[in-house]
Every structure is written in structure tokens, then in C-alpha cells.
Design an enzyme around this catalytic site. Sequence first.
Site, PDB file in Angstrom:
ATOM      1  N   PHE A 172       6.476  18.989  -3.397  1.00 24.08           N
ATOM      2  CA  PHE A 172       6.479  17.457  -2.231  1.00 24.08           C
ATOM      3  C   PHE A 172       7.291  17.612  -1.120  1.00 24.08           C
ATOM      4  O   PHE A 172       8.638  17.362  -1.231  1.00 24.08           O
ATOM      5  CB  PHE A 172       6.792  16.532  -3.198  1.00 24.08           C
ATOM      6  CG  PHE A 172       6.496  15.532  -2.487  1.00 24.08           C
ATOM      7  CD1 PHE A 172       5.707  14.951  -3.390  1.00 24.08           C
ATOM      8  CD2 PHE A 172       8.447  14.537  -2.164  1.00 24.08           C
ATOM      9  CE1 PHE A 172       5.146  13.601  -2.084  1.00 24.08           C
ATOM     10  CE2 PHE A 172       7.450  13.322  -1.581  1.00 24.08           C
ATOM     11  CZ  PHE A 172       5.848  12.898  -2.083  1.00 24.08           C
ATOM     12  N   HIS A 185       0.941  -1.426   0.455  1.00 25.97           N
ATOM     13  CA  HIS A 185      -0.176  -0.046  -0.090  1.00 25.97           C
ATOM     14  C   HIS A 185       0.756   1.097   0.088  1.00 25.97           C
ATOM     15  O   HIS A 185       0.781   2.049  -1.104  1.00 25.97           O
ATOM     16  CB  HIS A 185      -0.973  -0.184   1.413  1.00 25.97           C
ATOM     17  CG  HIS A 185      -2.094   0.847   0.840  1.00 25.97           C
ATOM     18  ND1 HIS A 185      -1.690   1.917   2.424  1.00 25.97           N
ATOM     19  CD2 HIS A 185      -3.132   1.522   0.376  1.00 25.97           C
ATOM     20  CE1 HIS A 185      -2.924   2.693   2.099  1.00 25.97           C
ATOM     21  NE2 HIS A 185      -3.213   2.558   1.195  1.00 25.97           N
TER      22      HIS A 185
END
Length: 197
Positions: A119, A94
Site C-alpha cells: 500500500f 467520498h
Amino acid sequence: MAGRAPRPHRRDRSGLDGARFAVVAARFNERISKRLLAGAMQALSSAGVIDEAVEVHWVPGSFELPQAAALLARSGRHAAIVCVGCVIKGETPHFDFVAGQAAAGIQQVALETGVPATFGVITALTEAQALARSGGEVGNRGQEAAEAALEMAAFVHAQRSRKGGSSGGGPRRRRARAGSAPDRRGGGALRGRPGSE
């Protein structure tokens, strides 16, 4: 081995007087995200951006950062968008999907809108690594993302000013010559241009 981001380039920010910024923070791993948000706000404040010129928005997790950043960038209200969050690797893949899609999505926002989107998402193997990167011994990725946003906003403003363009968000589109039509592929390529066939 982790390290700190390079020192920010002190680009002339005179064209950014009165500019607005947005910080989008992910609630998942909120304790870390709050530290990243604090670092981003401190960097913006140190650069002379007043609190009233910064919008803070919370989203459920890092996967949702690009969608929020895109909506904010398209609004035309912001010189740059700072995205902060934290993804810590668990026992399943995940982590890879969330971290990769968050990074790609944030980059896509900047490329498609022309509004810098930075980011400040920590991708760590452990909570200890995340803490070290959110104001600990390795720095604060939120602060670094805000510094990058300031530098890129000044860069974009300077480039648009040199071309006589507007300072508003959005990509510049090439206009087709009068009488020319898109080719049959529908991509807007002009007929007769070298390499368009």
C-alpha cells in the site's frame, strides 16, 4: 504527526534473482502518483531489480488499484505488486470510501493470492501533505511500498522454500482426507474434527 517508515530489513534476496515485480499507479492526482511511481522504481532499482523486470500499469484511480493488483497477482508472473496513488480529502465523505476500500482491497489481494501487495497510497488532507509524502520532507510512500514489497517477496520465498513449496503465487489449500466430506454448511470443514460442529 507524520514520520518516515522504518528502515527496510535487509533480508536475503538471493532467491529473488530474476523475479518480476509490478507497480500499479492511479492516474487521479497524477502529479503525486508520478512522484510515487518514481520513488518505487528507484527503490526497486537500488535493490538490483532491472527495469525490464518491472511492469508498470496505470488505472483510473486508487479505487481501481485492488482489481488491477488482483489480476496481476493471479497471473503468477510477479513476486510482488506495489500499489501507488493519492487520495486527498475534499468536502464530502467520498475520501473515506475510496481510501478505505483501496486499503482493504489491496490487503485482500495479498491475503487471498499469497503474493505480496503493498500500500503506497497517500491519504492526505491537503495537496501540501501529499507532496511532502511523495518525495518531500516526510519521505516517499511509493519508495516505502516498494521496499516493503521487496522484503515481503523475500519473506514469502524463504517460507515457501523452507516448506519445499513452489515460489509461484497463490495460497496453499488444505486437502481433505480421503473419504471425508464437507459438512452440510458447505464450507469444506471436515466432520469429526474438534470444533467443527
